[in-house]
Design a protein around this motif. Structure first.
Motif, short mmCIF file in Angstrom:
data_model
loop_
_atom_site.label_atom_id
_atom_site.label_comp_id
_atom_site.label_asym_id
_atom_site.label_seq_id
_atom_site.Cartn_x
_atom_site.Cartn_y
_atom_site.Cartn_z
N ARG A 181 0.85 -1.20 0.00
CA ARG A 181 0.00 0.00 0.00
C ARG A 181 0.88 1.24 0.00
O ARG A 181 0.60 2.24 -0.67
N GLY A 184 2.18 2.26 -3.23
CA GLY A 184 1.20 2.87 -4.11
C GLY A 184 0.42 1.83 -4.89
O GLY A 184 -0.27 2.15 -5.85
N ALA A 185 0.54 0.56 -4.45
CA ALA A 185 -0.20 -0.52 -5.14
C ALA A 185 -1.70 -0.34 -4.91
O ALA A 185 -2.11 0.14 -3.85
N ASN A 186 -2.49 -0.74 -5.90
CA ASN A 186 -3.94 -0.64 -5.71
C ASN A 186 -4.44 -1.84 -4.91
O ASN A 186 -3.68 -2.76 -4.60
N LEU A 188 -6.41 -4.38 -5.61
CA LEU A 188 -6.31 -5.70 -6.25
C LEU A 188 -4.86 -6.19 -6.25
O LEU A 188 -4.57 -7.36 -5.98
N GLY A 189 -3.93 -5.26 -6.55
CA GLY A 189 -2.51 -5.61 -6.55
C GLY A 189 -2.06 -6.10 -5.18
O GLY A 189 -1.33 -7.09 -5.07
#
Lengths: 271, 267
Positions: A181, A184-186, A188-189
């Motif tokens: 997080r 900057g992962a979304n 779903l990622g």
């Protein structure tokens, strides 16, 4: 040798911890519930012994079961294969759909508390209603046959696996998820990259148990007309062909043991 | 004592340098308990700043608040030219992509390979299956990840499961993942904790060499005074929720820092 005087040793704690009155009342209530349940529903011993004697009498069911009749082994074998296919198809679809339900039901991953509560309620509903009832409902929708059985197994497995998948995701380490997080992962990622790999052993174990449960359950679904070997078993009992019924039961047993052994082997390899 | 909010570039004499981080009137409380109370400081680009303070003084909380992993209660955070507190969720994700974090616990995904973990760093600018696992990543991403691994000396362990590595090696993988992110600012939360002295020193040296090499800015927490003195340009000390110490590292020594820890007073 040095000996310790009794007075020098600190006395140990009491063997049993002190309980409050409410705890004693609780224990009594549980005991009362168990006793009354046994008295109200458990069979009387004399009735049980008389019934067992009938089973073993010369005209009794057990006596007539032997030797098992394997003359229809080929058609029974095909039906057994259909049972296995129902179990595999229903289980696969159920496990696949259980994943999004489980994600939505997890505190940390659900987009909103309302969504989480609805997902949990749906999973609880799927789990609470027995698969035979789901089979009857789907027979009304798609008609008699294995399709109804597949749908019933699917819904049952969403309830079963959805709960365990959600628990596994809830208990997974938050550290890697926070790290992604922070990158900057979304959402779903984060779920696919961090949550799924961490939960893989638990997911695998649950999926294999679900498959075993499906194979056992799919045989019973035929009793209400939802396809599989259960139909033949019911017909054999209805026509008093107990020797053929025993052959079916033995073949079902072989299938269940094979699946259990296979899933045990996979579990050892993967986890 | 609170620090000045506008740093000067030491080499440039009187030339004003736009700070990469400005924290003003910053407050954080948890359920009414005040943890950070009116922090004011700024950090110049290319600077390595050490944040010290006793356990529970709010150092990690401050770091997490800077990228809003924890929401600040009040105050201003200007970082990399962005008003961090005003960012929308989408903008916040884009902003976080510019800030690399090295955690005390490396926070890698244990069952995956070293290479997959490093490739996760690309999720700062790439989404979808290409950024999830090394097997699905495009050739250029795999190549960049191998370069990052090479930079931390672990290119030969790319296919190894990350949880089979030593603590120091895992921290290096975490640094490689951070490099993959191509950050402009690095936050390091005790990267030397739980490592033996030599490995801890190696990790800190690697981190500082990357910062110098790429001209990045670093804000790090360390409880090891020798690391604070060796790997920072400036030291900020947190005590009682405020900046109680702010001095160039060249003016600090182990004894004065120990006194700060012992008394929680400005050295």
């Amino acid at each position: 040798m040095t000996t310790l005087s009794v007075s020098a040793v600190i006395s140990p704690p009491p063997r049993f911890s002190h309980r409050s009155l409410s705890e004693y009342v609780g224990i009594l209530l549980v005991l009362g519930l168990v006793t009354s349940s046994l008295m109200a529903t458990a069979p009387a011993l004399d009735k049980l012994s008389r019934g067992a004697a009938r089973l073993f009498a010369p005209s009794g069911m057990l006596t007539q079961m032997f030797p098992p009749d394997f003359s229809r082994i080929i058609p029974i074998g095909w039906k057994l294969l259909e049972t296995l296919q129902m179990a595999v198809a229903g289980c696969f679809l159920g496990l696949l759909l259980a994943i999004p339900f489980a994600i939505l039901a997890t505190d940390r991953l659900s987009p909103h508390p309302w969504v989480r509560n609805v997902a949990r309620a749906v999973i609880a509903l799927f789990r609470t209603v027995p698969d035979l009832i789901w089979a009857i409902i789907f027979i009304i929708i798609v008609g008699l046959g294995p399709a109804a059985g597949v749908m019933a197994i699917m819904v049952d497995k969403i309830g079963f696996a959805g709960r365990f998948f959600a628990e596994a995701m809830e208990e997974s380490d938050a550290g890697p998820q926070d790290a992604l997080r922070a990158i900057g992962a979304n959402r779903l990622g984060t779920i696919v990259s961090a949550v799924f790999p961490a939960c893989l052993p638990s997911f695998t174990a649950t999926s294999l148990f679900a498959l075993e449960k499906s194979v056992r359950g799919s045989a019973a679904l035929g009793l209400v007309g939802a396809g599989g070997i259960g139909v033949d078993l019911k017909v054999a009992f209805d026509l008093f062909n107990y020797d053929e019924a025993l052959a079916i039961i033995l073949m079902m047993l072989a299938l269940v043991i094979t699946v259990e052994q296979g899933s045990g082997w996979i579990r050892k390899k993967l986890i | 004592m609170n620090a000045p909010t506008a740093p000067q570039c030491s080499q440039a004499g009187s030339t004003y340098v736009e700070p990469v981080l400005v924290v003003g009137g910053f407050v954080k409380n948890f359920d009414g308990r005040l943890v950070l109370n009116g922090l004011d400081f700024a950090i110049a680009p290319g600077q390595s700043t050490a944040l010290i303070g006793a356990n529970g003084s709010g150092k990690s909380t401050l770091l997490k608040c800077l990228i809003r992993l924890i929401e600040p209660s009040a105050g201003q955070i200007q970082m990399l030219g962005r008003d961090v507190r005003a960012l929308s969720p989408r903008d916040l994700r884009a902003f976080r992509a510019q800030v690399g974090i090295v955690w005390q616990r490396h926070n890698l995904v244990p069952r995956l390979s070293v290479l997959s973990n490093v490739i996760h760093g690309v999720q700062s600018r790439l989404s979808g299956p290409r950024a999830w696992f090394q097997a699905l990543a495009p050739a250029d991403v795999r190549g960049e990840a191998m370069q990052c691994l090479d930079r931390v000396g672990l290119a030969d362990r790319a296919a190894t499961r990350v949880d089979s590595l030593s603590g120091g090696q895992q921290q290096r993988v975490a640094i490689a993942r951070m490099l993959m992110q191509r950050p402009a600012f690095i936050l390091a939360d005790e990267p030397d904790a739980s490592l033996d002295p030599q490995t801890g020193e190696e990790v800190m040296a690697l981190l500082l060499s990357l910062v110098r090499e790429k001209g990045l800015s670093l804000l790090m927490i360390s409880h090891r005074l020798e690391h604070t003195l060796e790997f920072s340009d400036r030291i900020l000390g947190l005590a009682k929720g405020r900046i109680a110490l702010d001095l160039p590292t060249s003016q600090a020594d182990a004894a004065s820092l120990r006194r700060f820890f012992d008394h929680q007073e400005p050295a």
